[in-house]
Scaffold this motif. Structure first.
Motif, PDB file in Angstrom:
ATOM      1  N   THR A   1       0.850  -1.176   0.000  1.00 55.76           N
ATOM      2  CA  THR A   1       0.000   0.000   0.000  1.00 55.76           C
ATOM      3  C   THR A   1       0.896   1.239   0.000  1.00 55.76           C
ATOM      4  O   THR A   1       1.861   1.305   0.753  1.00 55.76           O
ATOM      5  CB  THR A   1      -0.886   0.010   1.253  1.00 55.76           C
ATOM      6  OG1 THR A   1      -1.666  -1.180   1.255  1.00 55.76           O
ATOM      7  CG2 THR A   1      -1.802   1.221   1.260  1.00 55.76           C
TER       8      THR A   1
ATOM      9  N   ILE B   1       1.273   5.277   0.477  1.00 53.55           N
ATOM     10  CA  ILE B   1       0.652   6.514   0.954  1.00 53.55           C
ATOM     11  C   ILE B   1       1.161   7.667   0.107  1.00 53.55           C
ATOM     12  O   ILE B   1       2.373   7.875  -0.011  1.00 53.55           O
ATOM     13  CB  ILE B   1       0.968   6.746   2.448  1.00 53.55           C
ATOM     14  CG1 ILE B   1       0.219   5.691   3.282  1.00 53.55           C
ATOM     15  CG2 ILE B   1       0.571   8.156   2.879  1.00 53.55           C
ATOM     16  CD1 ILE B   1       0.533   5.703   4.753  1.00 53.55           C
TER      17      ILE B   1
ATOM     18  N   ASP C   1      -0.299  12.845   3.108  1.00 53.20           N
ATOM     19  CA  ASP C   1      -0.507  12.746   4.553  1.00 53.20           C
ATOM     20  C   ASP C   1      -0.686  14.163   5.088  1.00 53.20           C
ATOM     21  O   ASP C   1       0.260  14.923   5.174  1.00 53.20           O
ATOM     22  CB  ASP C   1       0.713  12.070   5.182  1.00 53.20           C
ATOM     23  CG  ASP C   1       0.471  11.707   6.644  1.00 53.20           C
ATOM     24  OD1 ASP C   1      -0.538  12.170   7.220  1.00 53.20           O
ATOM     25  OD2 ASP C   1       1.284  10.970   7.200  1.00 53.20           O
TER      26      ASP C   1
ATOM     27  N   VAL D   1      -5.309  10.902   5.160  1.00 53.07           N
ATOM     28  CA  VAL D   1      -4.254  10.194   4.449  1.00 53.07           C
ATOM     29  C   VAL D   1      -4.840   9.678   3.145  1.00 53.07           C
ATOM     30  O   VAL D   1      -5.893   9.054   3.132  1.00 53.07           O
ATOM     31  CB  VAL D   1      -3.707   9.016   5.285  1.00 53.07           C
ATOM     32  CG1 VAL D   1      -2.763   8.155   4.448  1.00 53.07           C
ATOM     33  CG2 VAL D   1      -2.996   9.523   6.533  1.00 53.07           C
TER      34      VAL D   1
ATOM     35  N   LEU E   1      -4.138   7.199   0.085  1.00 57.72           N
ATOM     36  CA  LEU E   1      -3.270   6.074  -0.224  1.00 57.72           C
ATOM     37  C   LEU E   1      -3.772   5.320  -1.452  1.00 57.72           C
ATOM     38  O   LEU E   1      -4.924   5.461  -1.861  1.00 57.72           O
ATOM     39  CB  LEU E   1      -3.173   5.125   0.975  1.00 57.72           C
ATOM     40  CG  LEU E   1      -4.479   4.494   1.465  1.00 57.72           C
ATOM     41  CD1 LEU E   1      -4.758   3.164   0.770  1.00 57.72           C
ATOM     42  CD2 LEU E   1      -4.401   4.283   2.961  1.00 57.72           C
TER      43      LEU E   1
ATOM     44  N   CYS F   1      -4.053   1.498  -2.828  1.00 55.31           N
ATOM     45  CA  CYS F   1      -4.028   0.088  -2.451  1.00 55.31           C
ATOM     46  C   CYS F   1      -3.255  -0.725  -3.494  1.00 55.31           C
ATOM     47  O   CYS F   1      -2.975  -0.259  -4.590  1.00 55.31           O
ATOM     48  CB  CYS F   1      -5.470  -0.399  -2.332  1.00 55.31           C
ATOM     49  SG  CYS F   1      -5.636  -2.103  -1.795  1.00 55.31           S
TER      50      CYS F   1
ATOM     51  N   THR G   1     -13.212   1.198   5.610  1.00 53.05           N
ATOM     52  CA  THR G   1     -11.755   1.059   5.529  1.00 53.05           C
ATOM     53  C   THR G   1     -11.353  -0.146   4.709  1.00 53.05           C
ATOM     54  O   THR G   1     -10.176  -0.374   4.484  1.00 53.05           O
ATOM     55  CB  THR G   1     -11.141   0.927   6.938  1.00 53.05           C
ATOM     56  OG1 THR G   1     -11.698  -0.222   7.573  1.00 53.05           O
ATOM     57  CG2 THR G   1     -11.400   2.157   7.777  1.00 53.05           C
TER      58      THR G   1
ATOM     59  N   HIS H   1      -7.815  -1.331   5.518  1.00 49.36           N
ATOM     60  CA  HIS H   1      -6.891  -0.231   5.818  1.00 49.36           C
ATOM     61  C   HIS H   1      -7.219   0.418   7.158  1.00 49.36           C
ATOM     62  O   HIS H   1      -6.864   1.565   7.402  1.00 49.36           O
ATOM     63  CB  HIS H   1      -6.940   0.810   4.697  1.00 49.36           C
ATOM     64  CG  HIS H   1      -6.542   0.253   3.363  1.00 49.36           C
ATOM     65  ND1 HIS H   1      -5.259  -0.135   3.074  1.00 49.36           N
ATOM     66  CD2 HIS H   1      -7.268  -0.014   2.247  1.00 49.36           C
ATOM     67  CE1 HIS H   1      -5.217  -0.611   1.831  1.00 49.36           C
ATOM     68  NE2 HIS H   1      -6.424  -0.549   1.318  1.00 49.36           N
TER      69      HIS H   1
ATOM     70  N   ASP I   1      -5.940   0.049  10.007  1.00 47.25           N
ATOM     71  CA  ASP I   1      -4.755   0.451  10.773  1.00 47.25           C
ATOM     72  C   ASP I   1      -4.415   1.916  10.539  1.00 47.25           C
ATOM     73  O   ASP I   1      -3.976   2.618  11.442  1.00 47.25           O
ATOM     74  CB  ASP I   1      -3.546  -0.395  10.355  1.00 47.25           C
ATOM     75  CG  ASP I   1      -3.575  -1.764  11.029  1.00 47.25           C
ATOM     76  OD1 ASP I   1      -4.451  -1.970  11.887  1.00 47.25           O
ATOM     77  OD2 ASP I   1      -2.738  -2.599  10.675  1.00 47.25           O
ATOM     78  N   ILE I   2      -4.598   2.347   9.298  1.00 44.33           N
ATOM     79  CA  ILE I   2      -4.272   3.737   8.947  1.00 44.33           C
ATOM     80  C   ILE I   2      -5.209   4.683   9.668  1.00 44.33           C
ATOM     81  O   ILE I   2      -4.779   5.704  10.212  1.00 44.33           O
ATOM     82  CB  ILE I   2      -4.358   3.915   7.421  1.00 44.33           C
ATOM     83  CG1 ILE I   2      -3.352   2.936   6.797  1.00 44.33           C
ATOM     84  CG2 ILE I   2      -4.147   5.379   7.028  1.00 44.33           C
ATOM     85  CD1 ILE I   2      -2.717   3.311   5.522  1.00 44.33           C
TER      86      ILE I   2
ATOM     87  N   ASN J   1      -4.204   4.918  13.212  1.00 45.10           N
ATOM     88  CA  ASN J   1      -3.002   5.761  13.310  1.00 45.10           C
ATOM     89  C   ASN J   1      -3.359   7.234  13.335  1.00 45.10           C
ATOM     90  O   ASN J   1      -2.802   8.007  14.119  1.00 45.10           O
ATOM     91  CB  ASN J   1      -2.084   5.511  12.108  1.00 45.10           C
ATOM     92  CG  ASN J   1      -0.991   4.522  12.439  1.00 45.10           C
ATOM     93  OD1 ASN J   1      -0.636   4.366  13.610  1.00 45.10           O
ATOM     94  ND2 ASN J   1      -0.463   3.870  11.432  1.00 45.10           N
TER      95      ASN J   1
END
Ligand SMILES: [Zn+2]
Length: 116
Positions: free
Chosen positions: A2, A4, A7, A30, A32, A34, A49, A57, A59-60, A63
């Motif tokens: 993935t 990014i 940001d 963010v 991104l 894939c 997500t 995604h 986790d992003i 974060n």
């Protein structure tokens, strides 16, 4: 992998007008790409997500949420730091909270709150 490609830090955009100053909240986001080539823009409040190819995604998003929790006060409440300047200008500025902004309900001055 993935990738990014963008940001953006959470921030307030200040709009200056002759007799007013308003703050527009821009949440961190963010952008991104894939594995499958699908392009996503995720924010802390993103609910979707999972990509069409099945890659999650989430986790992003987590974060971004963690990062927003640690924002310094100056970023969250820039008008505190502008107060002196506004006083000198003898202006009565109204701070406009963005509608539906989560910050409206958070007392960020009461210290650290850990929500699991
Ligand atoms: Zn995908």
């Amino acid at each position: 992998m993935t990738r990014i490609i963008k940001d953006i830090e959470a921030h307030y955009e200040v709009h200056e007008a002759p007799f007013s100053r308003s703050y527009e909240w821009h949440p961190a986001s963010v952008t991104l790409v894939c594995d499958c080539g699908e392009r996503f823009t995720l924010t802390a409040t993103s609910t979707t997500t999972t990509c069409r190819c099945g890659t999650d995604h989430g986790d992003i998003v987590r974060n971004i949420q963690m990062h927003e929790d640690r924002l310094p006060n100056k970023t969250i409440h820039p008008w505190h730091h502008d107060a002196q300047e506004q006083e000198e200008q003898h202006q009565q500025d109204e701070v406009t909270y963005p509608k539906g902004s989560p910050w409206r309900y958070n007392d960020v001055t009461s210290g650290t709150t850990n929500v699991e």
